[in-house]
Write a protein that holds these residues in place. Structure first.
Motif, mmCIF file in Angstrom:
data_model
loop_
_atom_site.group_PDB
_atom_site.id
_atom_site.type_symbol
_atom_site.label_atom_id
_atom_site.label_comp_id
_atom_site.label_asym_id
_atom_site.label_seq_id
_atom_site.Cartn_x
_atom_site.Cartn_y
_atom_site.Cartn_z
ATOM 1 N N GLU A 1 9.525 -10.051 6.396
ATOM 2 C CA GLU A 1 8.645 -9.812 5.237
ATOM 3 C C GLU A 1 8.117 -8.390 5.183
ATOM 4 O O GLU A 1 7.479 -8.006 4.208
ATOM 5 C CB GLU A 1 7.485 -10.821 5.250
ATOM 6 C CG GLU A 1 6.524 -10.646 6.384
ATOM 7 C CD GLU A 1 5.469 -11.758 6.515
ATOM 8 O OE1 GLU A 1 5.535 -12.733 5.751
ATOM 9 O OE2 GLU A 1 4.591 -11.632 7.375
ATOM 10 N N THR A 2 8.372 -7.581 6.228
ATOM 11 C CA THR A 2 7.846 -6.219 6.244
ATOM 12 C C THR A 2 8.932 -5.249 5.797
ATOM 13 O O THR A 2 9.951 -5.109 6.483
ATOM 14 C CB THR A 2 7.388 -5.839 7.682
ATOM 15 O OG1 THR A 2 6.680 -6.943 8.225
ATOM 16 C CG2 THR A 2 6.509 -4.614 7.667
ATOM 17 N N ASP B 1 2.627 -19.819 11.081
ATOM 18 C CA ASP B 1 2.165 -19.702 9.692
ATOM 19 C C ASP B 1 3.251 -20.282 8.778
ATOM 20 O O ASP B 1 4.135 -19.566 8.311
ATOM 21 C CB ASP B 1 1.903 -18.218 9.394
ATOM 22 C CG ASP B 1 1.778 -17.948 7.900
ATOM 23 O OD1 ASP B 1 1.562 -18.902 7.115
ATOM 24 O OD2 ASP B 1 1.923 -16.765 7.508
ATOM 25 N N LYS C 1 7.510 -19.093 2.430
ATOM 26 C CA LYS C 1 7.530 -18.068 1.384
ATOM 27 C C LYS C 1 8.683 -17.080 1.633
ATOM 28 O O LYS C 1 9.417 -16.721 0.715
ATOM 29 C CB LYS C 1 6.192 -17.322 1.361
ATOM 30 C CG LYS C 1 6.088 -16.346 0.193
ATOM 31 C CD LYS C 1 4.771 -15.610 0.180
ATOM 32 C CE LYS C 1 4.725 -14.600 -0.960
ATOM 33 N NZ LYS C 1 5.934 -13.744 -1.053
ATOM 34 N N VAL C 2 8.852 -16.671 2.900
ATOM 35 C CA VAL C 2 9.958 -15.765 3.239
ATOM 36 C C VAL C 2 11.302 -16.390 2.831
ATOM 37 O O VAL C 2 12.168 -15.731 2.256
ATOM 38 C CB VAL C 2 9.956 -15.433 4.755
ATOM 39 C CG1 VAL C 2 11.261 -14.806 5.172
ATOM 40 C CG2 VAL C 2 8.799 -14.492 5.079
ATOM 41 N N ASP D 1 11.792 -16.358 -0.888
ATOM 42 C CA ASP D 1 12.025 -15.030 -1.457
ATOM 43 C C ASP D 1 13.471 -14.569 -1.339
ATOM 44 O O ASP D 1 13.829 -13.502 -1.817
ATOM 45 C CB ASP D 1 11.111 -13.987 -0.772
ATOM 46 C CG ASP D 1 9.650 -14.171 -1.182
ATOM 47 O OD1 ASP D 1 9.402 -14.866 -2.189
ATOM 48 O OD2 ASP D 1 8.765 -13.640 -0.481
ATOM 49 N N LYS E 1 9.469 -13.832 11.190
ATOM 50 C CA LYS E 1 8.802 -13.778 9.890
ATOM 51 C C LYS E 1 8.363 -12.349 9.573
ATOM 52 O O LYS E 1 8.606 -11.839 8.475
ATOM 53 C CB LYS E 1 7.576 -14.717 9.895
ATOM 54 C CG LYS E 1 6.835 -14.748 8.568
ATOM 55 C CD LYS E 1 5.679 -15.729 8.576
ATOM 56 C CE LYS E 1 4.444 -15.175 9.216
ATOM 57 N NZ LYS E 1 3.663 -14.268 8.348
ATOM 58 N N VAL E 2 7.735 -11.694 10.554
ATOM 59 C CA VAL E 2 7.246 -10.328 10.334
ATOM 60 C C VAL E 2 8.417 -9.382 10.038
ATOM 61 O O VAL E 2 8.363 -8.556 9.135
ATOM 62 C CB VAL E 2 6.434 -9.851 11.570
ATOM 63 C CG1 VAL E 2 6.181 -8.351 11.502
ATOM 64 C CG2 VAL E 2 5.107 -10.600 11.634
ATOM 65 N N LYS F 1 3.212 -21.568 5.744
ATOM 66 C CA LYS F 1 3.273 -21.089 4.347
ATOM 67 C C LYS F 1 4.004 -19.760 4.288
ATOM 68 O O LYS F 1 4.878 -19.559 3.436
ATOM 69 C CB LYS F 1 1.864 -20.929 3.778
ATOM 70 C CG LYS F 1 1.235 -22.243 3.383
ATOM 71 C CD LYS F 1 -0.144 -22.033 2.773
ATOM 72 C CE LYS F 1 -0.904 -23.347 2.772
ATOM 73 N NZ LYS F 1 -2.346 -23.160 2.770
ATOM 74 N N GLY F 2 3.662 -18.874 5.213
ATOM 75 C CA GLY F 2 4.320 -17.562 5.257
ATOM 76 C C GLY F 2 5.814 -17.684 5.492
ATOM 77 O O GLY F 2 6.623 -16.997 4.857
ATOM 78 N N CYS F 3 6.188 -18.589 6.408
ATOM 79 C CA CYS F 3 7.616 -18.751 6.725
ATOM 80 C C CYS F 3 8.382 -19.320 5.529
ATOM 81 O O CYS F 3 9.485 -18.868 5.216
ATOM 82 C CB CYS F 3 7.788 -19.677 7.930
ATOM 83 S SG CYS F 3 7.228 -18.948 9.478
ATOM 84 N N SER G 1 7.041 -16.075 14.595
ATOM 85 C CA SER G 1 6.289 -15.039 13.899
ATOM 86 C C SER G 1 6.979 -13.684 13.996
ATOM 87 O O SER G 1 6.913 -12.888 13.057
ATOM 88 C CB SER G 1 4.837 -14.986 14.376
ATOM 89 O OG SER G 1 4.778 -14.499 15.674
#
Length: 302
Positions: free
Chosen positions: A214-215, A258, A264-265, A268, A210-211, A260-262, A207
């Motif tokens: 994506e930030t 997460d 998605k990153v 992208d 990931k953060v 889905k979040g990973c 995480s």
């Protein structure tokens, strides 16, 4: 940035640092590995031409020396991973976040091991010469044995070692497989250690990556694209280890990662830059194809 190891971390850090220094040279050698495809083809097409047989053998023997060296390095890497896991999961601190904050230098080394591992496997995946060279070596060697020809170069790799090296390169992502098995072994050898100690360190690292990715305000601070690919590789690496070690894996709804979040990153990023990482998630994870994995996640990885 380089976190300096504290006194408590120093012993483990020094031990792992030696391995990481060698890792750079290993990547350079693998990058430069061209293989003996040409010589092998000519030898096979002209089976009665002794000179060509000798040429192919002379080309393959030093390459097998390299392949053996890479394989032996995977054993050292696994030992380094064990040392880091021991330190990062010990009962010294209450939770994984504290471990990762107090032992930043070790957490950074852990990330560097994963980064190396995914770089190595990306290079290996795109280099078919490795397996061709090795199987030619083995075929030729067994022919020489049958004909009682003394083979210089044979002392390099005995049969039992050749079997293990063969299995290593047969895997799509050999270094990652070594680390996944190594993490599983670590957990099973330390039965008195709650499994969460290990999985929480992995999910926390996922995480954090990931953060950071994506930030926008973190992302803009990255000094280069290399930092981005470093974070992406580490994120994928810890997901795969988590998926191996956690009883139900990384893809279930209750997972602490997460997913889905990973994914998605990863999606992208420029498509050609992450194909190897998406493949690692597709082919090197353990639970992706389980019933419990949601359709959304499966379709995101299609």
């Amino acid at each position: 940035y380089y976190a300096q190891p504290t006194e408590a971390e120093r012993e483990t850090w020094d031990e792992v640092d030696v391995v990481l220094k060698d890792a750079l040279a290993i990547l350079d050698e693998l990058q430069a590995y061209k293989g003996a495809g040409q010589e092998i083809r000519e030898a096979i097409q002209n089976p009665n031409d002794e000179a060509l047989q000798d040429q192919a053998w002379a080309a393959v023997v030093p390459l097998v020396g390299k392949l053996k060296k890479f394989y032996e390095f995977s054993q050292r890497l696994e030992a380094a991973l064990h040392s880091l896991l021991r330190a990062l999961t010990s009962e010294t601190y209450d939770d994984p976040t504290q471990h990762l904050e107090r032992e930043q230098a070790l957490a950074k080394q852990f990330a560097e091991i994963l980064h190396f591992t995914l770089c190595f496997d990306e290079l290996k995946m795109t280099n078919p010469a490795i397996q061709n060279d090795f199987s030619y070596y083995r075929r030729t060697l067994s022919r020489m044995r049958i004909n009682n020809v003394p083979a210089e170069g044979e002392n390099e790799v005995n049969n039992e070692l050749a079997n293990r090296i063969s299995l290593f390169y047969a895997d799509a992502t050999p270094m990652l497989k070594t680390l996944s098995d190594g993490t599983t072994k670590f957990v099973s050898e330390n039965k008195n250690l709650p499994i969460e100690n290990t999985t929480d360190v992995l999910s926390t690292m996922a995480s954090v990556c990931k953060v950071m990715l994506e930030t926008p305000e973190y992302r803009s601070r990255f000094s280069s694209e290399e930092t981005v690919s470093f974070c992406l590789r580490v994120m994928v690496g810890v997901i795969i280890l988590y998926d191996y070690v956690h009883p139900v894996g990384a893809f279930v709804k209750s997972s602490k990662i997460d997913m889905k979040g990973c994914i998605k990153v990863l999606r992208d990023q420029p498509p050609n830059s992450v194909e190897g990482l998406l493949n690692a998630l597709r082919y090197t994870t353990k639970h992706l194809n389980d019933e419990s994995t949601t359709k959304t996640i499966k379709s995101m990885l299609q």
